[in-house]
Motif scaffolding. Sequence first.
Motif, PDB file in Angstrom:
ATOM      1  N   HIS A 152       5.984 -14.581  17.629  1.00 15.30           N
ATOM      2  CA  HIS A 152       7.257 -15.031  18.188  1.00 15.30           C
ATOM      3  C   HIS A 152       7.440 -14.634  19.657  1.00 15.30           C
ATOM      4  CE1 HIS A 152       7.496 -14.718  13.850  1.00 15.30           C
ATOM      5  NE2 HIS A 152       8.619 -15.412  13.817  1.00 15.30           N
ATOM      6  N   ALA A 153       7.281 -13.344  19.941  1.00 18.00           N
ATOM      7  CA  ALA A 153       7.556 -12.845  21.292  1.00 18.00           C
ATOM      8  C   ALA A 153       6.443 -13.162  22.279  1.00 18.00           C
ATOM      9  CB  ALA A 153       7.802 -11.340  21.248  1.00 18.00           C
ATOM     10  N   PHE A 154       5.342 -13.735  21.796  1.00 17.38           N
ATOM     11  CA  PHE A 154       4.276 -14.186  22.686  1.00 17.38           C
ATOM     12  C   PHE A 154       4.414 -15.682  22.973  1.00 17.38           C
ATOM     13  CE2 PHE A 154       2.750 -10.294  20.866  1.00 17.38           C
ATOM     14  CZ  PHE A 154       2.118  -9.674  21.930  1.00 17.38           C
ATOM     15  N   GLU A 155       5.089 -16.401  22.087  1.00 14.96           N
ATOM     16  CA  GLU A 155       5.272 -17.834  22.248  1.00 14.96           C
ATOM     17  C   GLU A 155       6.574 -18.185  22.969  1.00 14.96           C
ATOM     18  OE1 GLU A 155       3.226 -20.245  21.459  1.00 14.96           O
ATOM     19  OE2 GLU A 155       1.693 -19.096  20.399  1.00 14.96           O
ATOM     20  N   LEU A 156       7.551 -17.271  22.932  1.00 10.44           N
ATOM     21  CA  LEU A 156       8.877 -17.536  23.476  1.00 10.44           C
ATOM     22  C   LEU A 156       9.358 -16.341  24.304  1.00 10.44           C
ATOM     23  CD1 LEU A 156      10.470 -18.958  20.210  1.00 10.44           C
ATOM     24  CD2 LEU A 156      10.119 -20.276  22.317  1.00 10.44           C
ATOM     25  N   ALA A 186      12.777 -29.771  19.281  1.00 12.71           N
ATOM     26  CA  ALA A 186      11.551 -29.876  20.063  1.00 12.71           C
ATOM     27  C   ALA A 186      11.842 -29.900  21.555  1.00 12.71           C
ATOM     28  CB  ALA A 186      10.767 -31.117  19.652  1.00 12.71           C
ATOM     29  N   SER A 187      12.971 -30.496  21.935  1.00  6.14           N
ATOM     30  CA  SER A 187      13.314 -30.573  23.352  1.00  6.14           C
ATOM     31  C   SER A 187      13.499 -29.186  23.955  1.00  6.14           C
ATOM     32  CB  SER A 187      14.579 -31.408  23.546  1.00  6.14           C
ATOM     33  OG  SER A 187      15.654 -30.867  22.793  1.00  6.14           O
ATOM     34  N   ARG A 188      14.123 -28.279  23.199  1.00  4.09           N
ATOM     35  CA  ARG A 188      14.295 -26.916  23.707  1.00  4.09           C
ATOM     36  C   ARG A 188      12.962 -26.170  23.709  1.00  4.09           C
ATOM     37  NH1 ARG A 188      17.645 -21.629  21.712  1.00  4.09           N
ATOM     38  NH2 ARG A 188      17.838 -20.697  23.779  1.00  4.09           N
ATOM     39  N   ALA A 189      12.170 -26.346  22.663  1.00  2.00           N
ATOM     40  CA  ALA A 189      10.853 -25.709  22.613  1.00  2.00           C
ATOM     41  C   ALA A 189       9.991 -26.153  23.790  1.00  2.00           C
ATOM     42  CB  ALA A 189      10.163 -26.027  21.296  1.00  2.00           C
ATOM     43  N   TYR A 190      10.145 -27.416  24.186  1.00  2.00           N
ATOM     44  CA  TYR A 190       9.425 -27.938  25.350  1.00  2.00           C
ATOM     45  C   TYR A 190       9.919 -27.283  26.636  1.00  2.00           C
ATOM     46  CZ  TYR A 190       8.025 -31.270  28.975  1.00  2.00           C
ATOM     47  OH  TYR A 190       7.519 -31.838  30.119  1.00  2.00           O
ATOM     48  N   GLN A 191      11.221 -27.162  26.776  1.00  2.00           N
ATOM     49  CA  GLN A 191      11.793 -26.535  27.968  1.00  2.00           C
ATOM     50  C   GLN A 191      11.350 -25.081  28.113  1.00  2.00           C
ATOM     51  OE1 GLN A 191      15.954 -27.128  27.255  1.00  2.00           O
ATOM     52  NE2 GLN A 191      15.958 -29.261  27.969  1.00  2.00           N
ATOM     53  N   LEU A 192      11.153 -24.410  26.988  1.00  2.00           N
ATOM     54  CA  LEU A 192      10.778 -22.998  27.001  1.00  2.00           C
ATOM     55  C   LEU A 192       9.264 -22.786  27.060  1.00  2.00           C
ATOM     56  CD1 LEU A 192      13.346 -21.815  24.332  1.00  2.00           C
ATOM     57  CD2 LEU A 192      13.366 -21.209  26.753  1.00  2.00           C
ATOM     58  N   GLY A 193       8.502 -23.871  27.020  1.00  3.94           N
ATOM     59  CA  GLY A 193       7.056 -23.765  27.166  1.00  3.94           C
ATOM     60  C   GLY A 193       6.275 -23.563  25.888  1.00  3.94           C
ATOM     61  N   MET A 194       6.950 -23.586  24.739  1.00  2.83           N
ATOM     62  CA  MET A 194       6.210 -23.443  23.479  1.00  2.83           C
ATOM     63  C   MET A 194       5.519 -24.744  23.097  1.00  2.83           C
ATOM     64  SD  MET A 194       7.509 -21.960  19.795  1.00  2.83           S
ATOM     65  CE  MET A 194       7.871 -23.517  18.967  1.00  2.83           C
ATOM     66  N   VAL A 195       6.097 -25.857  23.515  1.00  4.14           N
ATOM     67  CA  VAL A 195       5.529 -27.183  23.271  1.00  4.14           C
ATOM     68  C   VAL A 195       5.052 -27.753  24.595  1.00  4.14           C
ATOM     69  CG1 VAL A 195       6.118 -29.556  22.637  1.00  4.14           C
ATOM     70  CG2 VAL A 195       6.847 -27.660  21.185  1.00  4.14           C
ATOM     71  N   ASN A 196       3.867 -28.355  24.584  1.00  4.10           N
ATOM     72  CA  ASN A 196       3.298 -28.896  25.819  1.00  4.10           C
ATOM     73  C   ASN A 196       3.867 -30.251  26.203  1.00  4.10           C
ATOM     74  OD1 ASN A 196       0.842 -27.244  24.406  1.00  4.10           O
ATOM     75  ND2 ASN A 196       0.865 -26.979  26.634  1.00  4.10           N
ATOM     76  N   ARG A 197       4.001 -31.150  25.199  1.00  2.00           N
ATOM     77  CA  ARG A 197       4.461 -32.506  25.495  1.00  2.00           C
ATOM     78  C   ARG A 197       5.255 -33.048  24.322  1.00  2.00           C
ATOM     79  NH1 ARG A 197      -0.805 -35.194  28.645  1.00  2.00           N
ATOM     80  NH2 ARG A 197      -1.076 -33.422  30.076  1.00  2.00           N
ATOM     81  N   LEU A 198       6.190 -33.959  24.645  1.00  2.00           N
ATOM     82  CA  LEU A 198       7.000 -34.631  23.638  1.00  2.00           C
ATOM     83  C   LEU A 198       6.770 -36.134  23.703  1.00  2.00           C
ATOM     84  CD1 LEU A 198      10.497 -32.903  24.020  1.00  2.00           C
ATOM     85  CD2 LEU A 198       8.775 -32.461  22.267  1.00  2.00           C
TER      86      LEU A 198
END
Length: 295
Positions: free
Chosen positions: A176-180, A197-209
């Motif tokens: 968790h604390a390494f991904e976010l 997913a949009s927030r995960a993308y903004q935080l860098g956990m997701v590369n593309r949507l």
Amino acid sequence: MASDAETHAPAAEPDFITYTVVDNVAWVMLNRPQYSNAQNYRLLAQLDGAFRRAVEDDEVKVIVLGGEGKHFSAGHDIGTPEKDSDLPRTRTSLWWDHNGKGGAERQYVLEQDAYLGLCRRWQDIPKPMIAMVQGACIAGGLMLAWVCDLIVASEDAFFQDPTLRMAMPGVEYFAHAFELPPRVARELLLLGERMPASRAYQLGMVNRLHPRETLREEVGKIAAELATRDRFAMALTCQAFNFVEDLRGKRQAMDGVFHMHHLAHAQNQLMTGNLVGGLDAKAMAKANKAQAGEG
């Protein structure tokens, strides 16, 4: 008339994983859509076999991990008719068999190999891995996505770790604390809410949507581009990032939290007689839907 041997022959094991190779890309798909790709131990064993097959095939340059149906993965199997923690399993580590063991030993031994051990093994895969995530990516689903090098998600995907509701301090592969960012990781775990997913993308956990309708096509384009790269150079690149994460304490942190996880299991057994605080799959699904504002 069937012979006695035919009558008592064991049923063939279901295919919980599908595996295809197209243009140097191995597409490894979780295949329990009727249970939102919940992970029983046979699925995880088949997944390990598929990853090994992809690694040993010199024609495969890139691995895509996805899930058939509506959801990527609803996490670990905590109550489907095919829940199989009582069955013998092939172990990837040199830990002994969990069956026939009592107390905290049984679950600790099982999860040391099947959850933490397998995820660490998969993170070390020397070929680039892309998690293709649609719909739900919950708890154990996070573990599968997090071991991959890239996460590409559909716009309707969401990420969630509601294990605190089961009186557990997060999933076994505690990344968790390494991904976010730390404050966001605390929110994910303490509140257990769905992260769009949009927030995960903004935080860098997701590369593309991408829209769900074009997700596979877009992932295929990324995989095709990676397949043009030098195999050994990509292996060294994957290894380099794993090395840096370990320097930052990822392995040591996971070891410490894994022990806390099993202290929680033992506490739950003592207080409720159940590993996860008395909640089954239906109760967890109902609570998650209520929290998300669904009927």
